[in-house]
Design a protein around this motif. Structure first.
Motif, PDB file in Angstrom:
ATOM      1  N   PRO A  35     -21.556  18.905 -12.904  1.00 25.62           N
ATOM      2  CA  PRO A  35     -20.301  19.107 -12.186  1.00 25.62           C
ATOM      3  C   PRO A  35     -19.659  20.438 -12.553  1.00 25.62           C
ATOM      4  O   PRO A  35     -19.766  20.909 -13.680  1.00 25.62           O
ATOM      5  CB  PRO A  35     -19.431  17.926 -12.647  1.00 25.62           C
ATOM      6  CG  PRO A  35     -20.403  16.925 -13.177  1.00 25.62           C
ATOM      7  CD  PRO A  35     -21.533  17.708 -13.746  1.00 25.62           C
ATOM      8  N   SER A  37     -16.449  23.180 -13.098  1.00 24.79           N
ATOM      9  CA  SER A  37     -15.086  23.129 -13.622  1.00 24.79           C
ATOM     10  C   SER A  37     -14.153  23.199 -12.423  1.00 24.79           C
ATOM     11  O   SER A  37     -14.586  23.437 -11.295  1.00 24.79           O
ATOM     12  CB  SER A  37     -14.832  24.315 -14.554  1.00 24.79           C
ATOM     13  OG  SER A  37     -14.803  25.513 -13.799  1.00 24.79           O
ATOM     14  N   GLN A 302      -9.618  17.712  -7.914  1.00 22.98           N
ATOM     15  CA  GLN A 302     -10.694  17.606  -8.899  1.00 22.98           C
ATOM     16  C   GLN A 302     -12.009  17.220  -8.239  1.00 22.98           C
ATOM     17  O   GLN A 302     -13.070  17.781  -8.545  1.00 22.98           O
ATOM     18  CB  GLN A 302     -10.342  16.566  -9.961  1.00 22.98           C
ATOM     19  CG  GLN A 302      -9.266  16.990 -10.927  1.00 22.98           C
ATOM     20  CD  GLN A 302      -8.989  15.897 -11.937  1.00 22.98           C
ATOM     21  OE1 GLN A 302      -9.767  15.672 -12.857  1.00 22.98           O
ATOM     22  NE2 GLN A 302      -7.886  15.204 -11.760  1.00 22.98           N
ATOM     23  N   ARG A 306     -15.010  19.863  -8.423  1.00 21.14           N
ATOM     24  CA  ARG A 306     -16.070  19.494  -9.365  1.00 21.14           C
ATOM     25  C   ARG A 306     -17.372  19.137  -8.647  1.00 21.14           C
ATOM     26  O   ARG A 306     -18.460  19.434  -9.122  1.00 21.14           O
ATOM     27  CB  ARG A 306     -15.616  18.308 -10.209  1.00 21.14           C
ATOM     28  CG  ARG A 306     -14.628  18.701 -11.292  1.00 21.14           C
ATOM     29  CD  ARG A 306     -14.774  17.832 -12.529  1.00 21.14           C
ATOM     30  NE  ARG A 306     -14.075  18.445 -13.642  1.00 21.14           N
ATOM     31  CZ  ARG A 306     -12.840  18.112 -14.023  1.00 21.14           C
ATOM     32  NH1 ARG A 306     -12.179  17.172 -13.367  1.00 21.14           N
ATOM     33  NH2 ARG A 306     -12.283  18.715 -15.048  1.00 21.14           N
TER      34      ARG A 306
END
Length: 424
Positions: A35, A37, A302, A306
């Motif tokens: 994944p 950042s 996120q 990600r």
């Protein structure tokens, strides 16, 4: 005979695999993917189709002096974004600067033009409460643009401001101890405690007893009354592990649905059935609404940053992307890219406060090596604890399922997944 045994074992294996797949949705990180950042980098510039903020060459990252934009230098070009931070990461000065702006706009002290625009935005949530803004297609895009509009209003008072996020996944068993409810900030409610079992409440009992938005400082709702809060202590928001598990699922529809349902818990536990954060059309009148929804947007952000495969899921269909947002000129498509938001293509970047994600990912990898799969979330979860967890699911607010018109099958899946993640 040997052939029969082999066939039987194959059927049994397929059956077990089917059961496991039904228990826990497949994760993006089940396949040893790495994944990303959440920070802006060259990979995201390409994935999100970003253009430099200007034509000047750069050699390092900088922060603009006036409005505190972060300019990231990628391959010699600047990409400048607003930064939204965890409430706990703000200094006391930054917290009070934000609260002063909200208070001054809400009370008219910043000028009646800003106050009128503020009122208009609050009424939009009230008017369109049941007009699609909580449906699957609209919920995340609509509230992302709504958050941007209130943030733009605050930045007319102070262009350094962004809406911080209240990360309620921290210390979930004692969520009310968050510094957000400190008497110097959003305030708490010392007059009413849900654990006492009181039934008859006056309006004064439900008012915040301290903080910027309490009656003693003259803050009122749109009808000239105090805000209301009724804390509920026996229901907890989702844990960090639970949210990250949801974010990692490959099934975009299941991920979106579970996140949307989990967002309802903070609304419920803070409470306030008139102009509080509770499930009413007037929830946006409590300034807690904005930092709560900043966290909801942060969670979606996120997932997008990600797991880059998920950027436009589950809104890939052309009809969804082109759909107009209720009461706004923007479309769903104009809300999908966090680095090019709205008609002005505003870049928004969220900043993480701690290293919990790396800890969570390390734990997932460790358990995968031990058991050979990341499919099961029940390892290390005792039978007794599991039974207690299943019992306490009865306290999960049914109103959340009512609000989102949850089907019986979806409700069953949601509670089962929540139970497996240890969240009750």
């Amino acid at each position: 005979m040997h052939h029969c045994i082999m066939v039987c074992l194959l059927i049994l294996g397929l059956s077990v695999g089917l059961v496991i797949s039904q228990i826990t949705p497949e994760s993006w990180i089940d396949s040893d993917s790495t994944p990303s950042s959440i920070s802006l980098d060259s990979e995201k510039v390409k994935a999100f189709g970003l253009r430099p903020s200007n034509n000047f060459r750069c050699k390092r990252n900088t922060i603009t002096r006036k409005c505190r934009l972060k300019c990231t230098c990628i391959k010699g070009r600047r990409y400048c974004c607003r930064q939204r931070k965890d409430w706990d990461a703000l200094t006391h000065d930054e917290k009070t600067r934000f609260l002063n702006a909200v208070y001054n706009i809400g009370t008219g002290r910043a000028g009646w033009r800003l106050r009128n625009n503020w009122v208009r935005l609050l009424y939009i949530h009230e008017l369109y409460w049941v007009e699609g803004i909580h449906d699957r297609v609209q919920f995340y895009p609509w509230h992302r643009i709504y958050l941007l509009k209130i943030e733009n209003l605050l930045r007319q008072v102070d262009c350094r401001l962004t809406v911080p996020y209240w990360d309620w996944t921290k210390n979930v068993a004692r969520w009310w101890e968050s510094s957000i409810f400190n008497w110097r900030y959003f305030g708490s409610n010392l007059n009413y405690n849900a654990r006492t079992g009181e039934q008859q409440l006056t309006t004064e009992d439900q008012c915040p007893s301290n903080g910027y938005f309490s009656p003693q400082y003259g803050y009122q709702d749109l009808e000239g009354q105090c805000l209301v809060r009724q804390f509920t202590y026996n229901v907890f928001p989702a844990s960090y592990k639970r949210i990250q598990n949801i974010l990692s699922w490959k099934n975009a529809l299941r991920s979106e649905a579970d996140l949307r349902h989990e967002h309802g818990i903070p609304h419920y536990i803070v409470g306030g059935e008139k102009t509080g954060l509770f499930f009413t059309e007037r929830a946006a009148e409590d300034p807690l609404f904005w930092i709560h929804h900043s966290n909801v947007d942060y969670q979606w952000y996120q997932r997008q940053t990600r797991y880059l495969e998920t950027i436009f899921e589950p809104w890939k269909e052309r009809g969804n992307i082109g759909q107009s947002l209720t009461a706004f000129p923007e479309t769903v498509g104009q809300a999908l890219n966090p680095f090019k938001l709205g008609r002005l293509k505003t870049c928004v970047e969220y900043v993480e406060y701690d290293d919990r994600y790396e800890d969570w990912l390390r734990d997932k990898r460790t358990r995968a090596n031990k058991v050979g799969s990341l499919s099961s979330g029940t390892h290390g979860y005792s039978t007794a604890s599991k039974m207690e967890c299943m019992k306490s699911q009865h306290s999960f607010p049914a109103l959340i399922f009512t609000l989102f018109k949850t089907s019986p099958a979806e409700k069953k899946n949601f509670l089962r997944n929540r139970n497996q993640d240890g969240d009750c």
